[in-house]
Design an enzyme around this catalytic site. Structure first.
Site, PDB file in Angstrom:
ATOM      1  N   HIS A  15      46.858  44.502  33.699  1.00  0.00           N
ATOM      2  CA  HIS A  15      47.961  43.804  33.035  1.00  0.00           C
ATOM      3  C   HIS A  15      49.014  43.383  34.063  1.00  0.00           C
ATOM      4  CE1 HIS A  15      47.037  44.969  28.716  1.00  0.00           C
ATOM      5  NE2 HIS A  15      46.088  45.561  29.437  1.00  0.00           N
ATOM      6  N   ASP A 119      54.261  41.715  28.052  1.00  0.00           N
ATOM      7  CA  ASP A 119      52.906  42.118  27.724  1.00  0.00           C
ATOM      8  C   ASP A 119      52.829  42.386  26.220  1.00  0.00           C
ATOM      9  OD1 ASP A 119      50.411  43.345  29.443  1.00  0.00           O
ATOM     10  OD2 ASP A 119      50.552  44.202  27.436  1.00  0.00           O
ATOM     11  N   ALA A 342      39.331  47.899  45.989  1.00  0.00           N
ATOM     12  CA  ALA A 342      38.676  46.869  46.806  1.00  0.00           C
ATOM     13  C   ALA A 342      39.489  45.576  46.745  1.00  0.00           C
ATOM     14  CB  ALA A 342      37.285  46.599  46.249  1.00  0.00           C
ATOM     15  N   GLN A 344      39.263  42.596  45.673  1.00  0.00           N
ATOM     16  CA  GLN A 344      38.250  41.897  44.873  1.00  0.00           C
ATOM     17  C   GLN A 344      38.221  40.385  45.102  1.00  0.00           C
ATOM     18  OE1 GLN A 344      36.943  43.329  41.126  1.00  0.00           O
ATOM     19  NE2 GLN A 344      37.375  41.425  40.081  1.00  0.00           N
ATOM     20  N   TRP A 362      38.825  40.888  31.296  1.00  0.00           N
ATOM     21  CA  TRP A 362      39.041  39.442  31.302  1.00  0.00           C
ATOM     22  C   TRP A 362      39.453  38.910  32.678  1.00  0.00           C
ATOM     23  CZ3 TRP A 362      37.071  35.478  29.562  1.00  0.00           C
ATOM     24  CH2 TRP A 362      37.692  34.237  29.613  1.00  0.00           C
ATOM     25  N   ASN A 363      40.249  39.691  33.414  1.00  0.00           N
ATOM     26  CA  ASN A 363      40.634  39.212  34.751  1.00  0.00           C
ATOM     27  C   ASN A 363      39.398  39.047  35.624  1.00  0.00           C
ATOM     28  OD1 ASN A 363      43.645  39.345  34.593  1.00  0.00           O
ATOM     29  ND2 ASN A 363      43.157  41.479  34.113  1.00  0.00           N
ATOM     30  N   GLU A 367      38.014  35.759  37.418  1.00  0.00           N
ATOM     31  CA  GLU A 367      37.916  35.719  38.885  1.00  0.00           C
ATOM     32  C   GLU A 367      36.487  35.393  39.326  1.00  0.00           C
ATOM     33  OE1 GLU A 367      39.646  39.526  39.922  1.00  0.00           O
ATOM     34  OE2 GLU A 367      41.528  38.961  38.950  1.00  0.00           O
ATOM     35  N   GLN A 384      35.669  43.970  25.896  1.00  0.00           N
ATOM     36  CA  GLN A 384      34.749  43.509  26.942  1.00  0.00           C
ATOM     37  C   GLN A 384      33.422  42.983  26.389  1.00  0.00           C
ATOM     38  OE1 GLN A 384      34.729  47.072  29.353  1.00  0.00           O
ATOM     39  NE2 GLN A 384      36.884  46.810  29.899  1.00  0.00           N
TER      40      GLN A 384
HETATM   41  N1  UDP Z   1      40.788  44.909  41.021  1.00  0.00           N
HETATM   42  C1  UDP Z   1      40.826  44.859  42.392  1.00  0.00           C
HETATM   43  N2  UDP Z   1      40.203  45.839  43.084  1.00  0.00           N
HETATM   44  C2  UDP Z   1      39.531  46.859  42.490  1.00  0.00           C
HETATM   45  C3  UDP Z   1      39.486  46.885  41.086  1.00  0.00           C
HETATM   46  C4  UDP Z   1      40.113  45.893  40.368  1.00  0.00           C
HETATM   47  O1  UDP Z   1      41.430  43.948  42.990  1.00  0.00           O
HETATM   48  O2  UDP Z   1      38.979  47.714  43.180  1.00  0.00           O
HETATM   49  C5  UDP Z   1      41.529  43.887  40.240  1.00  0.00           C
HETATM   50  C6  UDP Z   1      40.632  42.775  39.737  1.00  0.00           C
HETATM   51  O3  UDP Z   1      40.563  41.740  40.694  1.00  0.00           O
HETATM   52  C7  UDP Z   1      41.352  42.370  38.456  1.00  0.00           C
HETATM   53  C8  UDP Z   1      42.009  43.646  37.969  1.00  0.00           C
HETATM   54  O4  UDP Z   1      42.066  44.505  39.099  1.00  0.00           O
HETATM   55  O5  UDP Z   1      42.366  41.418  38.755  1.00  0.00           O
HETATM   56  C9  UDP Z   1      41.218  44.338  36.884  1.00  0.00           C
HETATM   57  O6  UDP Z   1      41.366  43.658  35.688  1.00  0.00           O
HETATM   58  P1  UDP Z   1      40.178  43.507  34.644  1.00  0.00           P
HETATM   59  O7  UDP Z   1      40.728  42.791  33.465  1.00  0.00           O
HETATM   60  O8  UDP Z   1      39.015  42.888  35.279  1.00  0.00           O
HETATM   61  O9  UDP Z   1      39.752  44.988  34.299  1.00  0.00           O
HETATM   62  P2  UDP Z   1      40.569  46.318  33.881  1.00  0.00           P
HETATM   63  O10 UDP Z   1      40.861  47.037  35.131  1.00  0.00           O
HETATM   64  O11 UDP Z   1      41.808  45.876  33.157  1.00  0.00           O
HETATM   65  O12 UDP Z   1      39.581  47.030  33.012  1.00  0.00           O
END
Ligand code: UDP
Length: 485
Positions: A15, A119, A342, A344, A362-363, A367, A384
């Protein structure tokens, strides 16, 4: 005339990250952006803000409010959902975030914002904005597709007329034929201990000026159009907001400082062939049992492809890695495991990466799609399973791993066996008409995503029209204040 916006992200990476991207997009267009978070969450955001502030007309401000530990009974150090053993919002944590209203009100009274972008998990920001006489907008961290499916299933309850949790039903009144099972539905549809909380969220939606969605028209046009045509709320799709991060440093500090494995990861990637590597990550919260981790490791080893795998597990890898895996796979450069955070975006956009195993947060979907990558979908919890359907059945850029049970707790999920994992990986990364077609479609989606945020693109124009809307509200307010003097 300047616009001053307060951004209020919920305390979880999935978020916070898109909200910070959004604040930067507004700041790029000359708005003054102030982000509010709690003290321990500041280090997750500050490096991104510091980088952004080098090139802006107005500096982005980050203001911290203390987390109400003693009043809520939450254990010290638990200011972010990642600190809990599973992603469910507990009643205590919900009570704590409700207590943020008072310090937030104080900041709003001190700084006089023109608008709050909140949010969805802060229902109290609706009445507060009303009290302050300013608009409140929501940032929705999900797809139009999933908003429509949740609405249709919630209203027409097709899951109540099937004989079992495993028997498929067709989601009614939507543009595509989508089958789901009751076991794939999230708790907020089939009943949850926090249903009062979800009712409050619904009420606060109704008193919201409008909703911003991190999506773009081409990704899910039937669903964007359907929701907009209903006309029951103002909507703007301004994504993919992640594309705001174009340079190496932005990608390196986004969401968290990357773990110590990061340098190793980048030099490892540089040794691989274009589009040959599979990236596996289950978001910021996706945890697995030791048995499931071992099954994933074995499936990856049995597949023929190099991989980077991000693992969230409290103990040592030796507790779950198959015997000899380290020597056979890691030491020979076939695979890399990152324990922790990581970078990502950096990995997804590296030229050697050719596929993404995602939990369909969703992020991550946005991505992966923006990077033009085909995906293996492995949904775990929340909405999801809806996002999976968009990726696999509508856009046809993904292969479902076959997860069937929507659960936050890892021990309650169905096991996905190594053979299934090997099959899906080889199908995704292999050659042949089907794999090539999927890759081509994914590449097209990536191009459309990049076009959407360029000057003159759909999402770029939506943001312009949102800013105009907010500016004219502000002008109207100033005029009526003058008229009343
Ligand atoms: N993310 C990242 N590194 C990690 C894990 C997650 O940069 O090791 C980032 C990812 O790029 C995304 C967010 O964290 O922007 C995760 O959001 P998402 O909606 O995919 O999943 P959530 O963590 O909310 O289940």
């Amino acid at each position: 005339m300047d616009l001053h916006i307060f951004f209020l992200p919920f305390l979880a990476p999935g978020h916070m990250i898109p909200m910070i991207d959004l604040a930067r997009l507004f700041a790029d267009r000359g708005a003054k952006a102030t982000i509010i978070t709690t003290t321990a969450n500041v280090p997750l955001i500050q490096p991104t803000i510091d980088l952004a502030n080098n090139s802006l007309q107005h500096q982005i401000q980050l203001l911290a409010i203390p987390f109400p530990y003693s009043e809520s009974g939450i254990l010290e150090g638990h200011e972010n959902i990642t600190a809990f053993s599973n992603p469910d919002l507990t009643p205590e944590f919900y009570a704590a975030i409700c207590m943020l209203e008072a310090p937030f009100r104080q900041l709003a009274n001190d700084h006089h914002p023109d608008c709050i972008i909140s949010d969805v998990f802060y229902p109290w920001s609706a009445s507060l904005a009303l009290e302050l006489g300013i608009p409140r907008l929501l940032l929705h961290i999900t797809s139009f597709f999933s908003i429509i499916l949740v609405g249709a299933i919630g209203r027409l309850k097709p899951h109540e007329s099937v004989a079992s949790d495993e028997q498929p039903f067709v989601v009614p009144e939507i543009p595509h034929r989508i089958e789901m099972t009751r076991s794939q539905l999230p708790g907020f549809i089939i009943g949850t201990p926090l249903s009062d909380f979800y009712k409050q969220l619904g009420d606060s939606h109704r008193s919201t000026y409008g909703t911003i969605v991190n999506s773009f028209h081409e990704m899910e046009h039937d669903y964007v159009d359907q929701l907009k045509e209903r006309g029951d709320m103002k909507l703007w799709q301004v994504g993919p907001v992640s594309l705001r991060n174009q340079n190496l440093h932005d990608k390196l500090v986004r969401g968290h400082k990357a773990s110590a494995d990061c340098d190793r990861c980048l030099s490892w990637l540089d040794t691989k062939k274009p589009r040959s590597v599979l990236y596996i990550c289950f978001g910021s919260l996706g945890r697995f049992t030791r048995t499931q981790l071992c099954e994933i490791a074995s499936g990856l080893e049995a597949s023929a492809h190099p991989f980077i795998w991000v693992v969230r597990y409290g103990g040592e890898p030796s507790e779950w890695l198959p015997e000899g895996f380290e020597e056979r796979v890691i030491c020979r450069g076939r695979g890399l495991i990152i324990s922790g955070w990581a970078p990502q975006l950096l990995i997804l956009n590296h030229e050697v990466v050719g596929g993404f195993v995602t939990h369909c947060g969703w992020n991550s979907c946005m991505e992966g799609a923006s990077a033009g990558l085909p995906m293996i979908t492995w949904p775990l919890f929340g909405e999801q399973f809806f996002n999976e359907k968009l990726i696999v059945d509508v856009l046809r850029i993904g292969i479902a791993i076959g997860a069937k049970v929507c659960r936050s707790k890892e021990e309650e999920r169905m096991m996905v066996r190594r053979e299934e994992i090997r099959r899906a990986v080889n199908e995704l990364m292999g050659s042949g008409e089907e794999a090539d077609g999927r890759r081509e479609r994914a590449r097209e989606v990536g191009k459309m995503a990049r076009r959407a945020v360029e000057e003159g693109g759909g999402s770029y124009n939506e943001l312009s029209s949102l800013i105009e809307d907010l500016l004219s509200l502000k002008a109207g307010k100033i005029q009526s204040a003058k008229a009343g003097e």
